[in-house]
Design a protein around this motif. Structure first.
Motif, PDB file in Angstrom:
ATOM      1  N   CYS A 129     -86.430  63.237  21.154  1.00  0.00           N
ATOM      2  CA  CYS A 129     -86.830  64.547  20.647  1.00  0.00           C
ATOM      3  C   CYS A 129     -85.778  65.040  19.648  1.00  0.00           C
ATOM      4  O   CYS A 129     -84.595  65.106  19.968  1.00  0.00           O
ATOM      5  N   ARG A 130     -86.232  65.385  18.451  1.00  0.00           N
ATOM      6  CA  ARG A 130     -85.333  65.889  17.406  1.00  0.00           C
ATOM      7  C   ARG A 130     -84.770  67.267  17.760  1.00  0.00           C
ATOM      8  O   ARG A 130     -83.707  67.638  17.289  1.00  0.00           O
ATOM      9  N   ALA A 131     -85.468  68.023  18.593  1.00  0.00           N
ATOM     10  CA  ALA A 131     -85.044  69.385  18.910  1.00  0.00           C
ATOM     11  C   ALA A 131     -84.034  69.441  20.057  1.00  0.00           C
ATOM     12  O   ALA A 131     -82.966  70.009  19.921  1.00  0.00           O
ATOM     13  N   CYS A 132     -84.362  68.817  21.184  1.00  0.00           N
ATOM     14  CA  CYS A 132     -83.495  68.948  22.368  1.00  0.00           C
ATOM     15  C   CYS A 132     -82.736  67.674  22.716  1.00  0.00           C
ATOM     16  O   CYS A 132     -81.849  67.694  23.562  1.00  0.00           O
ATOM     17  N   TRP A 180     -88.859  58.928  16.681  1.00  0.00           N
ATOM     18  CA  TRP A 180     -88.351  60.299  16.631  1.00  0.00           C
ATOM     19  C   TRP A 180     -89.510  61.274  16.522  1.00  0.00           C
ATOM     20  O   TRP A 180     -90.508  61.001  15.856  1.00  0.00           O
ATOM     21  N   GLY A 181     -89.384  62.418  17.160  1.00  0.00           N
ATOM     22  CA  GLY A 181     -90.401  63.456  17.091  1.00  0.00           C
ATOM     23  C   GLY A 181     -89.952  64.649  17.909  1.00  0.00           C
ATOM     24  O   GLY A 181     -88.748  64.887  18.067  1.00  0.00           O
ATOM     25  N   ARG A 182     -90.912  65.382  18.447  1.00  0.00           N
ATOM     26  CA  ARG A 182     -90.589  66.533  19.286  1.00  0.00           C
ATOM     27  C   ARG A 182     -91.312  66.367  20.610  1.00  0.00           C
ATOM     28  O   ARG A 182     -92.481  66.019  20.649  1.00  0.00           O
ATOM     29  N   CYS A 183     -90.590  66.622  21.694  1.00  0.00           N
ATOM     30  CA  CYS A 183     -91.135  66.444  23.040  1.00  0.00           C
ATOM     31  C   CYS A 183     -92.123  67.571  23.369  1.00  0.00           C
ATOM     32  O   CYS A 183     -92.134  68.623  22.707  1.00  0.00           O
ATOM     33  N   CYS A 229     -90.534  71.123  23.857  1.00  0.00           N
ATOM     34  CA  CYS A 229     -90.121  71.787  22.619  1.00  0.00           C
ATOM     35  C   CYS A 229     -91.340  72.255  21.825  1.00  0.00           C
ATOM     36  O   CYS A 229     -91.322  73.332  21.227  1.00  0.00           O
ATOM     37  N   LEU A 230     -92.402  71.458  21.824  1.00  0.00           N
ATOM     38  CA  LEU A 230     -93.635  71.865  21.139  1.00  0.00           C
ATOM     39  C   LEU A 230     -94.217  73.114  21.788  1.00  0.00           C
ATOM     40  O   LEU A 230     -94.673  74.031  21.106  1.00  0.00           O
ATOM     41  N   ASP A 281     -92.648  76.460  20.850  1.00  0.00           N
ATOM     42  CA  ASP A 281     -92.985  76.964  19.519  1.00  0.00           C
ATOM     43  C   ASP A 281     -94.390  77.560  19.405  1.00  0.00           C
ATOM     44  O   ASP A 281     -94.755  78.097  18.381  1.00  0.00           O
TER      45      ASP A 281
END
Length: 141
Positions: A93-96, A130-133, A136-137, A140
């Motif tokens: 996850c790119r965010a966390c 890579w992406g967002r889990c 995290c999605l 948002d």
């Protein structure tokens, strides 16, 4: 997932069984994708005083023996897991920074075919998606 028998795994790898090795191996098995600081903190909670260098030394020995796999996602400290030998890949996850295992992209090791190996004898491919889990999605939305 059942707890591992760290003592048997160490003996099977012909490594001397020590309290730090057992504690590190068990911690990594229970907490895949942990970094060295997280592992050291957990081992100290379990055993008391253990130096950071001792944890690094144990992780190196376990990795060299094939009991632990070291992964190094870009921008992250090295992480360790006991899932070895199946050539799986990782979602990050790119965010966390959460890391999740994902089955091999294609076939047997090295799991991917390349157009030109430039004379290398390829035996492994490491793929990181890579992406967002989902957590995290959801934050948002």
């Amino acid at each position: 997932m059942p707890a591992i028998d760290a003592t048997s795994l160490l003996r099977g790898a012909e490594l001397r069984v020590t309290r730090p090795r057992v504690a590190v191996l068990a911690m990594v098995a229970d907490n895949p994708h942990s970094d060295t600081d997280t592992i050291a903190t957990a081992v100290r909670r379990n055993l008391g005083s253990v130096s950071t260098q001792a944890v690094y030394d144990v992780l190196r020995a376990l990795t060299e023996a094939g009991l632990v796999r070291r992964i190094e996602p870009a921008g992250s400290p090295a992480r360790f897991e006991t899932r070895v030998g199946d050539h799986h890949h990782h979602l990050v996850c790119r965010a966390c920074g959460a890391i999740t295992d994902v089955s091999s992209a294609v076939g047997e090791a090295p799991c991917l075919d390349v157009q030109d190996s430039w004379g290398f004898d390829l035996d492994e491919a490491e793929v990181t998606f890579w992406g967002r889990c989902p957590a995290c999605l959801a934050r948002d939305e």
